[in-house]
Structures are given as C-alpha cells and as structure tokens.
Design an enzyme around this catalytic site. Structure first.
Site, PDB file in Angstrom:
ATOM      1  N   GLU A  27      51.431  47.391  39.604  1.00 35.37           N
ATOM      2  CA  GLU A  27      51.641  46.401  38.533  1.00 35.37           C
ATOM      3  C   GLU A  27      50.746  46.693  37.329  1.00 35.37           C
ATOM      4  O   GLU A  27      49.811  47.499  37.404  1.00 35.37           O
ATOM      5  CB  GLU A  27      51.367  44.988  39.058  1.00 35.37           C
ATOM      6  N   LYS A 161      44.052  35.372  46.308  1.00 31.38           N
ATOM      7  CA  LYS A 161      42.725  35.055  45.784  1.00 31.38           C
ATOM      8  C   LYS A 161      42.225  33.714  46.297  1.00 31.38           C
ATOM      9  O   LYS A 161      42.977  32.749  46.359  1.00 31.38           O
ATOM     10  CB  LYS A 161      42.763  35.043  44.251  1.00 31.38           C
TER      11      LYS A 161
HETATM   12  N1  PSU Z   1      45.342  40.095  41.255  1.00 37.63           N
HETATM   13  C1  PSU Z   1      44.296  40.574  40.548  1.00 37.63           C
HETATM   14  N2  PSU Z   1      44.339  40.492  39.208  1.00 37.63           N
HETATM   15  C2  PSU Z   1      45.413  39.975  38.557  1.00 37.63           C
HETATM   16  C3  PSU Z   1      46.530  39.463  39.306  1.00 37.63           C
HETATM   17  C4  PSU Z   1      46.432  39.558  40.649  1.00 37.63           C
HETATM   18  O1  PSU Z   1      43.340  41.047  41.105  1.00 37.63           O
HETATM   19  O2  PSU Z   1      45.413  39.966  37.337  1.00 37.63           O
HETATM   20  C5  PSU Z   1      47.760  38.952  38.591  1.00 37.63           C
HETATM   21  C6  PSU Z   1      49.000  39.489  39.312  1.00 37.63           C
HETATM   22  O3  PSU Z   1      49.788  40.156  38.363  1.00 37.63           O
HETATM   23  C7  PSU Z   1      49.710  38.272  39.840  1.00 37.63           C
HETATM   24  C8  PSU Z   1      49.334  37.275  38.797  1.00 37.63           C
HETATM   25  O4  PSU Z   1      51.102  38.450  39.990  1.00 37.63           O
HETATM   26  O5  PSU Z   1      47.941  37.539  38.570  1.00 37.63           O
HETATM   27  C9  PSU Z   1      49.593  35.837  39.227  1.00 37.63           C
HETATM   28  O6  PSU Z   1      49.620  35.041  38.102  1.00 37.63           O
HETATM   29  P1  PSU Z   1      50.124  33.510  38.213  1.00 37.63           P
HETATM   30  O7  PSU Z   1      49.110  32.850  39.090  1.00 37.63           O
HETATM   31  O8  PSU Z   1      50.110  33.009  36.798  1.00 37.63           O
HETATM   32  O9  PSU Z   1      51.496  33.566  38.786  1.00 37.63           O
END
Ligand code: PSU
Ligand code: MN
Length: 306
Positions: A27, A161
């Site tokens: 990604e 996370k």
């Molecule tokens: N994990 C990381 N750093 C990030 C993300 C995940 O260590 O930046 C990103 C991923 O792209 C994931 C997104 O899909 O955060 C999730 O965002 P949201 O909670 O807005 O859906």
C-alpha cells in the site's frame, strides 16, 4: 503497459505477470499518511527489497495521473513521499481520484481493490484499519473491514493498531466472514506489541498451510479476503503496557482537537510517534518488513512448485 482498465504496471511487475512469478501488493497510505519523510520512502524501498529477497516481486500501488499504478519506480515513489495534498483513498473515493486525475495513496481497502483488479492475491501492510474506540457514538469503522469481507486478497498485517477497539474489530471481522489467522501464534497481535490479551480465532504456522487454506476457501466458493496476523518480531516490540499511556494520551488529544473521519488514524500515528520519541516508528518499520517477508513466502507458495 495499459489495458482496458485504468491500470499501469511498472516494468518489473509487468515482467513478473508475463512469466507468472509471484507478486506481493504493497500500500502507499503508509508512505503519504503513515510515516514522516524520509523514513516513509526509505521504508517503502526496504520493504520492496525484502519482498525481492524472499522470492517475489513487489507492487506498490498508488493513483497518479488518472491511473492506478501497480509498481512504482524509485523516482515516482520518492515523489509520492514528498508530495502534499495526496488523497487518502479507500473504496469510496478510489474512482474519484482516477477520474479527476488527483494524486492518491491507497489504504488497505483501496490496495485490495487494485490488487484484485491486477490479479495479485497477496498484500503486505503494517496494520489494518478497524473499529475505533467510541465507535458506538462516532460510527468510525474502517472500510478496510468491509473490504476484507468482499475482496479476495490475503492481507498480511501485524494485527490491528492498539489505538483501535480490538475486541470489536475481531467481532466485525467474524460477522463479515473474514478468517483471522494468527501466524505462528495463538494470540491476536496488537501492531507495536505481540500480545493483545485476545485469542487469534485461527492459527497456522507456515506459508504453505495458508496457501492451502486460501485454495480451499476458493474451492468452496467463499468470497472475500483473509487476514494473516503476523506479530512484530520480539526484538522490535514495544509492550502493550508501555504503549497504553501513549495511546490514551493521543486519543485524548485527538478528541480535544476534534479530529474526525480520515484524519483520525494519521493523527494518532503521528502523535504516538512524537510521544514515544520515534520508538514507535522503528517498531512500525520492523513489523512492515516482517509482514513483507511472510507475504512473499505466501505468494511463492500460492504459485506452487515450478
Ligand atoms: N498502518 C500503518 N500506517 C498507516 C495505515 C496502517 O502502520 O498509515 C493506514 C492504512 O492504509 C489503513 C489506514 O488502511 O491507515 C486505515 O485508515 P482508516 O482508519 O481511516 O480507515
Ligand atoms: Mn475512519
């Protein structure tokens, strides 16, 4: 190379497709919204190198100039890592960036969509998005979970996370029919930490077993992705106890500042990085590399003996 879909393959990826070599999708939101420059670009490069060392070809995905780019050259990756105003794309706005020509980085959800379009079955990231704490009032549930329920890509992540509500995240994954597999562990990992206090719903110990499981799901006509939850290496982990106060402080600050929607995850990651004096970043880098290695091994196993 272009085809009827707005997909543009990088040279290395195009060659791998032509010869049937294993490919791992990566990604780009982690580059634009997940880490500061230059660690973001250095990490993206290092992660690509790990995929190659493990016998597969890396395909970092982003939207640029009205096309979904699958495989970025070094200059393009560097450009993305320094650009401001890059859209953070998910299912809701992937097509918007393509049709307006706005630059966009792909989250787990958008990367899964692009990988499926490109015929790539395995994807490595850091941690997936999930159910945020307080979701019962904010309704903030990442579109990543919905995508895992419908798009056939194996996602390798260090769990979710710890800023999230992990029990609720596991509940939603179960509801959506997403297999969650502890990789060599009985415990669902919590990104910076190996332990969350929650049991991984399933467990497998080798890439070959995961490839076999994916094939069986396909035979049974079970749509959707699966989550391989791969714990951060022991030497790089920050324990859940050590993370807890930083996470609580970051969540309180986000609330005070009224951070909402797409900004929540990037804000919390950045804030925690400051609070841990960079230690969380080192852990983040280590776990992404570890996931890239496992994803490459799974991609190799899926291609089968040659
Ligand atoms: N994990 C990381 N750093 C990030 C993300 C995940 O260590 O930046 C990103 C991923 O792209 C994931 C997104 O899909 O955060 C999730 O965002 P949201 O909670 O807005 O859906
Ligand atoms: Mn959200």
């Amino acid at each position: 190379m272009t085809n009827a879909l707005p997909l543009v393959f990088g040279e290395e990826v195009a060659a791998a497709r032509a010869s049937g070599r294993p490919i791992v999708a990566l990604e780009s939101t982690i580059v634009t919204h997940g880490m500061p420059y230059p660690a973001n670009v250095e990490t993206a490069r290092a992660v690509e190198a790990v995929v190659r060392e493990s016998g597969a070809v890396p395909a970092t995905i982003a939207v640029l100039d009205g096309a979904i780019r699958v495989g970025l050259d070094a200059a393009t990756l560097d450009g993305l890592g320094t650009m401001t105003d890059v859209m953070k794309l998910s299912r809701a706005d992937l097509a918007f960036a393509v049709c307006t020509g706005r630059p966009g980085s792909t989250t787990v959800a958008a990367t899964m969509i692009a990988a499926a379009l490109a015929g790539i079955g395995v994807f490595a990231t850091g941690g997936i998005g999930g159910v945020h704490r307080g979701a019962e009032t904010t309704f903030d549930i990442s579109a990543d979970l919905e995508e895992l329920g419908r798009t056939p890509v194996i996602v390798v992540a260090a769990g979710a996370k710890a800023i999230l509500d992990l029990p609720k995240t596991l509940e939603v994954l179960e509801t959506k029919g997403v297999p969650v597999i502890g990789y060599g562990t009985d415990e669902f990992p919590a990104f910076w930490s190996r332990a969350s206090g929650l049991k991984a719903p399933l467990r497998l110990d080798t890439a070959a077993e995961i490839a076999r499981f994916a094939a069986t799901r396909q035979t049974l006509g079970l749509i959707g992705g699966m989550l391989v939850a791969n714990p951060v290496p022991l030497e790089a982990e920050i324990t859940a106890e050590a993370m807890a106060r930083h996470i609580d402080a970051a969540l309180t600050e986000a609330e005070h500042r009224g951070i909402s929607a797409k900004a929540v995850t990037p804000f919390l990651l950045g804030n925690i990085l400051e609070r841990t004096g960079g230690a969380s970043l080192a852990t983040n880098i280590a776990l992404v590399k570890n996931n890239a290695r496992v994803a490459a091994e799974i991609a190799v196993a899926l291609v089968g003996p040659r």
